[in-house]
Design a protein around this motif. Structure first.
Motif, short mmCIF file in Angstrom:
data_model
loop_
_atom_site.label_atom_id
_atom_site.label_comp_id
_atom_site.label_asym_id
_atom_site.label_seq_id
_atom_site.Cartn_x
_atom_site.Cartn_y
_atom_site.Cartn_z
N ARG A 95 0.52 -1.24 0.36
CA ARG A 95 -0.15 -0.01 0.03
C ARG A 95 0.92 1.16 0.23
O ARG A 95 0.36 2.66 -0.11
CB ARG A 95 -0.84 0.18 1.31
N GLU A 96 1.96 0.92 0.99
CA GLU A 96 2.81 1.67 0.63
C GLU A 96 3.79 1.91 -0.13
O GLU A 96 5.28 3.68 -0.06
CB GLU A 96 3.56 2.46 1.94
N GLY A 97 4.44 0.91 -0.92
CA GLY A 97 4.91 0.77 -2.51
C GLY A 97 6.25 1.08 -1.63
O GLY A 97 7.57 1.40 -2.14
N VAL A 98 6.45 0.39 -0.69
CA VAL A 98 7.87 0.48 -0.05
C VAL A 98 8.41 -1.23 0.62
O VAL A 98 7.86 -1.72 1.16
CB VAL A 98 7.77 1.45 1.23
N THR A 99 9.69 -1.50 0.27
CA THR A 99 10.31 -2.91 1.06
C THR A 99 11.28 -1.82 2.30
O THR A 99 11.47 -1.37 2.13
CB THR A 99 11.09 -4.04 0.27
N THR A 100 11.07 -2.58 3.15
CA THR A 100 11.71 -2.07 4.30
C THR A 100 12.36 -3.40 5.21
O THR A 100 12.63 -4.75 4.91
CB THR A 100 10.42 -1.80 5.77
N SER A 101 13.42 -3.17 5.61
CA SER A 101 14.81 -3.63 6.00
C SER A 101 14.55 -3.61 7.68
O SER A 101 14.96 -2.31 7.80
CB SER A 101 16.07 -3.93 5.24
N PHE A 102 14.70 -4.12 8.69
CA PHE A 102 14.84 -3.35 10.13
C PHE A 102 16.32 -3.86 10.99
O PHE A 102 16.22 -5.45 10.74
CB PHE A 102 13.59 -4.40 11.34
N TYR A 103 16.74 -3.45 11.52
CA TYR A 103 17.73 -3.74 12.37
C TYR A 103 17.62 -3.52 13.91
O TYR A 103 17.40 -1.62 13.70
CB TYR A 103 18.83 -3.27 12.01
N GLU A 104 17.88 -3.81 14.73
CA GLU A 104 18.00 -4.10 16.23
C GLU A 104 18.76 -3.15 16.46
O GLU A 104 19.29 -3.90 16.58
CB GLU A 104 17.66 -4.99 16.93
#
Length: 137
Positions: free
Chosen positions: A36-45
């Motif tokens: 819906r936002e046109g994005v791919t995310t990657s998360f780091y703690e």
């Protein structure tokens, strides 16, 4: 309220994942598409907070427009809240302007809403609440 994550707009998630894995000494814990936002995310703690890398998946997405205008870099600060609806009302009463006043589904199992940078010294601020924590609507 706590600093939940720092959002960073990137041109290439694979290049940036390599860079941040080397920088932080660990791999991301999650990669997720938000169509819906046109994005791919990657998360780091990172201790009690996180870093969220954001790559546009289409040229009309907010991240693509941000990259075209400003290039790679810090996109937003996200603050974790216990009751997103109460925070929206509190901040509206204090004179803050929201991009949308209705929380929506975001990445990393969160409900999210953004404050307009015009009311926050030019910084895009995200409020986020863990889904499943019952808000008082």
């Amino acid at each position: 309220m706590k600093l939940e994550h720092l959002g960073i707009a990137v041109k290439s998630l694979s290049t940036s994942d390599d860079l941040f894995a080397k920088l932080l000494g660990k791999e991301n814990y999650k990669q997720e598409s938000v169509e819906r936002e046109g994005v791919t995310t990657s998360f780091y703690e990172l201790g009690e907070s996180k870093i969220e890398l954001l790559e546009a998946t289409n040229p009309e997405s907010p991240i693509a427009k941000f990259l075209d205008k400003r290039g790679e870099g810090i996109h937003h600060l996200a603050f974790g809240v216990e009751d997103i609806y109460a925070e929206i009302e509190r901040l509206k009463a204090a004179g803050f302007i929201f991009i949308s006043e209705e929380p929506k589904d975001g990445a990393d199992n969160k409900l999210i809403v953004f404050l307009h940078p015009k009311s926050t010294n030019g910084i895009l601020i995200e409020l986020c609440q863990e889904k499943g924590e019952e808000p008082s609507k």
